[in-house]
Design a protein around this motif. Structure first.
Motif, PDB file in Angstrom:
ATOM      1  N   GLU A 160       0.830  -1.211   0.000  1.00 31.35           N
ATOM      2  CA  GLU A 160       0.000   0.000   0.000  1.00 31.35           C
ATOM      3  C   GLU A 160       0.863   1.259   0.000  1.00 31.35           C
ATOM      4  O   GLU A 160       0.502   2.274  -0.611  1.00 31.35           O
ATOM      5  CB  GLU A 160      -0.927   0.004   1.213  1.00 31.35           C
ATOM      6  CG  GLU A 160      -1.963  -1.102   1.212  1.00 31.35           C
ATOM      7  CD  GLU A 160      -1.482  -2.394   1.842  1.00 31.35           C
ATOM      8  OE1 GLU A 160      -2.314  -3.295   2.043  1.00 31.35           O
ATOM      9  OE2 GLU A 160      -0.265  -2.499   2.131  1.00 31.35           O
ATOM     10  N   ALA A 177       1.096   4.150  -3.035  1.00 28.05           N
ATOM     11  CA  ALA A 177       0.954   5.589  -2.805  1.00 28.05           C
ATOM     12  C   ALA A 177       2.132   6.349  -3.407  1.00 28.05           C
ATOM     13  O   ALA A 177       1.951   7.410  -4.022  1.00 28.05           O
ATOM     14  CB  ALA A 177       0.848   5.868  -1.306  1.00 28.05           C
ATOM     15  N   ASP A 223       0.776   9.991  -4.164  1.00 37.82           N
ATOM     16  CA  ASP A 223      -0.278  10.363  -3.225  1.00 37.82           C
ATOM     17  C   ASP A 223       0.269  10.306  -1.809  1.00 37.82           C
ATOM     18  O   ASP A 223       1.017   9.385  -1.469  1.00 37.82           O
ATOM     19  CB  ASP A 223      -1.465   9.394  -3.319  1.00 37.82           C
ATOM     20  CG  ASP A 223      -2.228   9.519  -4.623  1.00 37.82           C
ATOM     21  OD1 ASP A 223      -2.189  10.596  -5.241  1.00 37.82           O
ATOM     22  OD2 ASP A 223      -2.869   8.521  -5.023  1.00 37.82           O
ATOM     23  N   SER A 224      -0.124  11.253  -0.993  1.00 40.25           N
ATOM     24  CA  SER A 224       0.236  11.187   0.423  1.00 40.25           C
ATOM     25  C   SER A 224      -0.558  10.069   1.095  1.00 40.25           C
ATOM     26  O   SER A 224      -1.595   9.637   0.592  1.00 40.25           O
ATOM     27  CB  SER A 224      -0.068  12.516   1.112  1.00 40.25           C
ATOM     28  OG  SER A 224       0.734  13.551   0.574  1.00 40.25           O
ATOM     29  N   PHE A 225      -0.048   9.589   2.233  1.00 43.06           N
ATOM     30  CA  PHE A 225      -0.811   8.595   2.985  1.00 43.06           C
ATOM     31  C   PHE A 225      -0.794   8.924   4.467  1.00 43.06           C
ATOM     32  O   PHE A 225       0.110   9.594   4.968  1.00 43.06           O
ATOM     33  CB  PHE A 225      -0.296   7.169   2.740  1.00 43.06           C
ATOM     34  CG  PHE A 225       1.065   6.851   3.300  1.00 43.06           C
ATOM     35  CD1 PHE A 225       1.252   6.576   4.646  1.00 43.06           C
ATOM     36  CD2 PHE A 225       2.176   6.797   2.455  1.00 43.06           C
ATOM     37  CE1 PHE A 225       2.508   6.265   5.160  1.00 43.06           C
ATOM     38  CE2 PHE A 225       3.437   6.484   2.956  1.00 43.06           C
ATOM     39  CZ  PHE A 225       3.599   6.223   4.310  1.00 43.06           C
ATOM     40  N   GLU A 262     -10.693   4.468  10.590  1.00 40.35           N
ATOM     41  CA  GLU A 262     -10.828   3.805   9.296  1.00 40.35           C
ATOM     42  C   GLU A 262     -12.293   3.661   8.913  1.00 40.35           C
ATOM     43  O   GLU A 262     -12.654   3.805   7.744  1.00 40.35           O
ATOM     44  CB  GLU A 262     -10.162   2.429   9.344  1.00 40.35           C
ATOM     45  CG  GLU A 262     -10.143   1.719   8.008  1.00 40.35           C
ATOM     46  CD  GLU A 262      -9.323   0.443   8.056  1.00 40.35           C
ATOM     47  OE1 GLU A 262      -8.748   0.076   7.023  1.00 40.35           O
ATOM     48  OE2 GLU A 262      -9.265  -0.191   9.131  1.00 40.35           O
ATOM     49  N   GLY A 276     -13.308   7.264   7.862  1.00 40.59           N
ATOM     50  CA  GLY A 276     -12.484   7.796   6.791  1.00 40.59           C
ATOM     51  C   GLY A 276     -12.265   9.294   6.914  1.00 40.59           C
ATOM     52  O   GLY A 276     -12.576   9.921   7.931  1.00 40.59           O
ATOM     53  N   GLY A 333      -6.171  13.134  -3.229  1.00 37.12           N
ATOM     54  CA  GLY A 333      -5.666  11.767  -3.386  1.00 37.12           C
ATOM     55  C   GLY A 333      -5.083  11.141  -2.150  1.00 37.12           C
ATOM     56  O   GLY A 333      -4.535  10.026  -2.223  1.00 37.12           O
ATOM     57  N   ALA A 334      -5.171  11.804  -0.988  1.00 40.36           N
ATOM     58  CA  ALA A 334      -4.592  11.244   0.236  1.00 40.36           C
ATOM     59  C   ALA A 334      -5.200   9.874   0.538  1.00 40.36           C
ATOM     60  O   ALA A 334      -6.413   9.681   0.440  1.00 40.36           O
ATOM     61  CB  ALA A 334      -4.825  12.184   1.411  1.00 40.36           C
ATOM     62  N   ARG A 335      -4.356   8.925   0.910  1.00 36.66           N
ATOM     63  CA  ARG A 335      -4.780   7.547   1.151  1.00 36.66           C
ATOM     64  C   ARG A 335      -4.689   7.201   2.636  1.00 36.66           C
ATOM     65  O   ARG A 335      -3.783   7.664   3.334  1.00 36.66           O
ATOM     66  CB  ARG A 335      -3.911   6.572   0.359  1.00 36.66           C
ATOM     67  CG  ARG A 335      -3.888   6.844  -1.133  1.00 36.66           C
ATOM     68  CD  ARG A 335      -3.089   5.800  -1.874  1.00 36.66           C
ATOM     69  NE  ARG A 335      -3.064   6.063  -3.321  1.00 36.66           N
ATOM     70  CZ  ARG A 335      -2.881   5.125  -4.240  1.00 36.66           C
ATOM     71  NH1 ARG A 335      -2.697   3.856  -3.879  1.00 36.66           N
ATOM     72  NH2 ARG A 335      -2.867   5.436  -5.517  1.00 36.66           N
ATOM     73  N   LEU A 336      -5.590   6.342   3.078  1.00 33.04           N
ATOM     74  CA  LEU A 336      -5.561   5.828   4.446  1.00 33.04           C
ATOM     75  C   LEU A 336      -5.048   4.401   4.420  1.00 33.04           C
ATOM     76  O   LEU A 336      -5.581   3.559   3.688  1.00 33.04           O
ATOM     77  CB  LEU A 336      -6.955   5.867   5.065  1.00 33.04           C
ATOM     78  CG  LEU A 336      -7.670   7.223   5.080  1.00 33.04           C
ATOM     79  CD1 LEU A 336      -9.020   7.105   5.776  1.00 33.04           C
ATOM     80  CD2 LEU A 336      -6.806   8.289   5.749  1.00 33.04           C
ATOM     81  N   LEU A 337      -4.029   4.109   5.190  1.00 29.67           N
ATOM     82  CA  LEU A 337      -3.515   2.750   5.256  1.00 29.67           C
ATOM     83  C   LEU A 337      -4.477   1.872   6.040  1.00 29.67           C
ATOM     84  O   LEU A 337      -5.017   2.295   7.068  1.00 29.67           O
ATOM     85  CB  LEU A 337      -2.135   2.732   5.921  1.00 29.67           C
ATOM     86  CG  LEU A 337      -1.026   3.504   5.198  1.00 29.67           C
ATOM     87  CD1 LEU A 337       0.271   3.408   6.001  1.00 29.67           C
ATOM     88  CD2 LEU A 337      -0.821   2.982   3.781  1.00 29.67           C
TER      89      LEU A 337
END
Length: 335
Positions: free
Chosen positions: A164, A168, A173-175, A184, A187, A285-289
């Motif tokens: 993951e 990113a 994309d930042s995460f 989670e 979100g 575009g920030a992603r959550l692990l």
């Protein structure tokens, strides 16, 4: 009966017992000594990291960044070597908290590919607080202008493939690494919705953790209705190369938050984490692990699917899990 890690008196039991009125000083002393013994055993186990192959850095536009000192050198080597092993890319940059010795720097040069070492005294925080890892955040925001920067705490252990994170990086994309499973579930969400859900009774008063005091008041920001938020953990975070958040944005938010809660609260440890959450949550575009793979250790049962575990101070030595995961990570590095 034995707990999840096989000990008869687990950290959970001790934490519960500590809340009982009239707890004897003797039991508190036993708790303290148990933690001290676990810490000593962990550090002895961590020494084996010195026999693992050094990192061969790659100049591929990825920086693995940490703020460390002499007291965290051994855990840091476990953290950075295990993470770099599973990530398979990046070079190392370090912020010296002011305590690294010449011997420490020689050790880091050998194990981390002669990393760039910056000095905390050289970091100008401007209008932002000093201390409380603000120097770390501001340095990350400087470095991200040219590279993808991953902030990695020294009390983390990486145990498996971090696909993951690589995804990113590939998408630039930042995460965010989440504070808990509840984050989670909801979100990244509008800031007013976050505050209304978590603090339905309004602002929280003293005594309370600094982050709670601040979060419960964030709807008072002038632009709160245009902000997004998620409760992340700054112990592990990815900042996309050339991303929109830099020193100027961090300073603007810090100034607004200071006006909102006062400098007595804002200058406490934790304001940098709130700022990091705000900056990253509002980046496109920030992603959550996924939390079941990238998690903080709160004495939960180990599943075997953990990829990166952050051993926050509260329960770092409540049981033997930190030591056992450290041993496992070192074994994975051993030829």
């Amino acid at each position: 009966m034995p707990g999840p890690c096989g000990s008869r008196i687990t950290g959970v039991m001790f934490d519960a017992i500590r809340q009982l009125p009239g707890l004897s000083l003797a039991l508190r002393a036993v708790d303290r000594l148990s933690r001290e013994r676990r810490m000593a055993r962990h550090l002895r186990a961590a020494r084996a990291i010195a026999s693992t192959p050094p990192i061969l850095p790659s100049h591929d536009g990825v920086i693995i960044f940490s703020m460390i000192g002499t007291a965290t050198l051994l855990p840091y080597l476990v953290a950075v070597k295990s993470f770099r092993h599973h990530l398979g890319m990046g070079r190392i940059v370090i912020l010296d908290d002011g305590s690294l010795t010449e011997d420490d720097e020689r050790t880091l040069a050998h194990h981390c590919g002669s990393p760039r070492i910056l000095r905390i005294a050289d970091v100008d925080t401007g209008l932002c607080p000093q201390g409380g890892t603000w120097e770390r955040l501001l340095t990350v925001l400087d470095l991200r202008a040219e590279d993808y920067v991953i902030q990695l705490d020294s009390d983390t252990v990486t145990l498996g493939d971090v696909a993951e994170v690589r995804a990113a990086i590939a998408a630039n994309d930042s995460f965010l690494f989440l504070g808990g499973p509840d984050a989670e579930e909801r979100g990244i969400e509008p800031l007013p919705d976050y505050v209304a859900h978590r603090y339905p009774n309004g602002p929280v008063d003293e005594p309370a953790h600094m982050q709670i005091l601040v979060e419960s008041r964030l709807v008072g920001l002038p632009d709160a209705d245009r902000r997004l938020y998620v409760r992340g953990c700054a112990g592990f975070a990815g900042f996309a190369r050339g991303g929109p958040s830099g020193r100027a944005e961090a300073t603007r938010f810090s100034t607004a938050a200071t006006r909102l809660v006062g400098d007595t609260i804002w200058w406490r440890w934790g304001s940098e984490q709130v700022t990091s959450n705000v900056l990253l949550a509002n980046e496109p575009g920030a992603r959550l692990l996924p939390y079941h793979r990238y998690c903080n250790y709160w004495l939960q049962r180990v599943t075997g699917d953990e990829r990166l575990v952050h051993f926050v101070g509260t329960h770092r030595y409540s049981d033997a899990t930190y030591r056992r995961m450290t041993v496992r990570a070192i074994e994975q590095l051993t030829p």
